[in-house]
Write an enzyme that holds these catalytic residues in place. Sequence first.
Site, PDB file in Angstrom:
ATOM      1  N   GLU A  65      -6.405  -7.385  -1.219  1.00  0.00           N
ATOM      2  CA  GLU A  65      -6.986  -7.304   0.118  1.00  0.00           C
ATOM      3  C   GLU A  65      -8.427  -6.833   0.040  1.00  0.00           C
ATOM      4  OE1 GLU A  65      -5.104  -4.939   3.094  1.00  0.00           O
ATOM      5  OE2 GLU A  65      -3.072  -5.519   2.510  1.00  0.00           O
ATOM      6  N   GLU A 114       0.831  -1.211   0.000  1.00  0.00           N
ATOM      7  CA  GLU A 114       0.000   0.000   0.000  1.00  0.00           C
ATOM      8  C   GLU A 114       0.863   1.258   0.000  1.00  0.00           C
ATOM      9  OE1 GLU A 114      -4.151  -1.580   2.022  1.00  0.00           O
ATOM     10  OE2 GLU A 114      -2.750  -0.457   3.279  1.00  0.00           O
TER      11      GLU A 114
END
Length: 663
Positions: free
Chosen positions: A318, A161
Amino acid sequence: MTQSNETTRRWLRRAGSARLEFGADYNPDQWPREVWDDDVRAMREAGVTIVSLAIFSWARLEPRDGEYDFAWLDEVMDLLHAGGIAVDLATATASPPPWLTRKHPEILPVTRTGETLWPGGRQHWRPTSPVFREYALRLAGELAGRYAAHPALVAWHVSNELGCHNVYDYSDDAAAAFRHWLRARYGTVEALNQAWATAFWSQRYDDFEEVLPPRLAASYPNPTQQLDFKRFSSDALKDHLIAERDLLRRFTPDVPVTTNFMVMGETKGMNYADWAAELDFVSNDHYVLPGPQARDELSFSANLTGNIAGGRPWFLMEHSTSAVNWQPVNVAKKPGELERDSLTHVAHGADAVCYFQWRQSRAGAEKYHSAMLPHAGTDSDVFRDVAALGERLRQLAPIAGSHRARAAVGIVFDWESWWVAEHDSHPTERLRYRQEALDWYTALLDAGIRVDVLPAGGPLEEYRMLIAPILHVVPAALAGRLRDWVNGGGHLVTTYFSGIVDENDHVWLGGYPGALRELLGIRIEEFGPLLDHESAELDNGTTGTIWTDRIDVTGDGVEVLARYKTGDHAERAAVTRRRVGPGSAAYVSTRLGPDGIGALLPGLLGPAGVRSELPAGLGGRVELAVRGDHWFLINRTDEPVDLGDLPGAGILPPRGVTVIGKQ
């Protein structure tokens, strides 16, 4: 994509056939050794085929400077491979260990107000720190060298991320890198002065060394400086991604490299449309955001991710099985939502469905975040739903590798317009770029219309109708593309605060909407933002908020589709449409919300020849997405829906998804 097609699909074609991958982040280093065997057994029971491994393991892998402990990771890799589970192996560089920040506190990020972001959370590193880069590449190289030939390895996972917590760093490292970036962009300081309009407020620079990031200032920082710093910050993270990627490719040229984007909600600091070409396959993280458009936002984000990926399959890295832990109130998912959320991503091109995380943490900041294996264990509804989804994905294996089918309508999404339209010192601070785009998406789903959400640099010419909400930044080249497309028969719809500035955030002169004024056949002298308690009724029964425009019709062939009924612009045009040969260009001067947009759609869709592909009565209740030869029918409601005469469809349960042959 940057690698060969065969390389990019290594993660899809194992065991001799394509399949939809299924799994999660796996953090065995948070658990004692005796748990690992149970994990693999439960993974096999659930149908798990792949895990992302070692994402936050730097402190375990390198407990002291230059001393490595790979024994535990060797064992986990071997254990997973023996269980038939592939590994997307992380470079583990997302969060530096305590010894590194103690030894080199100069890698810590600095806020615009001069505060240091200290260790204790995650991503406490400067994207432009040469010291951090050296240590991160050293670790990535050790991992790549050790596991290059391991049979479990099917993909590399760079960091995690990128930019989630450290996209904007205002440190001295960032200042030096920003100046280097500006030299490359402008060449001379005089070109920078012109682009930044530094004659205003006596900001003229005589040397690049005088330039700083837009740190806390006495008043509004220079707008173009703000825009360029956003561009630079996205590029700085991309540069780190490229550095790790290139190192990995030297060790394993046949192993694809990815990193997980965050195409969701208000995460806007990273220009993912610009990053995508640097990856072998696109990955994304998405979490459901509460609100009346929660399900539509998920679909919007998955749709945009699929188009960032160029229509090719991508990897859902995710999402959550149930509740998250970081919202003010974290509500568990309702029955059916786990599967519907997952399959909506598949409908929009995901060939992998993965979660954070496999086993729910017992301690730490995310211990109340749901997982595939919850605190309650395998004897739980969540785990049973997970296992059922694993079986459903196994049955849907023939879909793997298929591309998204292009829709007739596209919503143009532009990161720079998002950035600039929400800058300070503007007509209103209430404007929300992504919300306006989402409202159009919801309205089209309500009408049963399949739509693509695509980057502004995408293949616009292939659509019959384009909706460009708040397309604020319009360089001359983009204005020319849109003009040529409309002249060729395309049907454009744009909205308030569009066409206003060029790539340097300089206003197009002569009246608004600037670069699009002649194409639209209208002219606006002043903006009309509304106060929070104000609204304006239209004569078609809808109500506008946030913004109104006083429109003068100036071009030939302009028809007024709706007028203001109340407010300062009563009796004047609120929505216009100009015929341009076989095409048209329409303008919506206020925020109408999904219902108000829905009232306009028949008049906008009709001339473009766009109609729902769904049987009558299903529009609004069912979302249609098309992959290859398959229709995904997604129930947008909490009630069962009778799909009528659609072959093989039947009754769609509440929050359900069915997949049938293309009609």
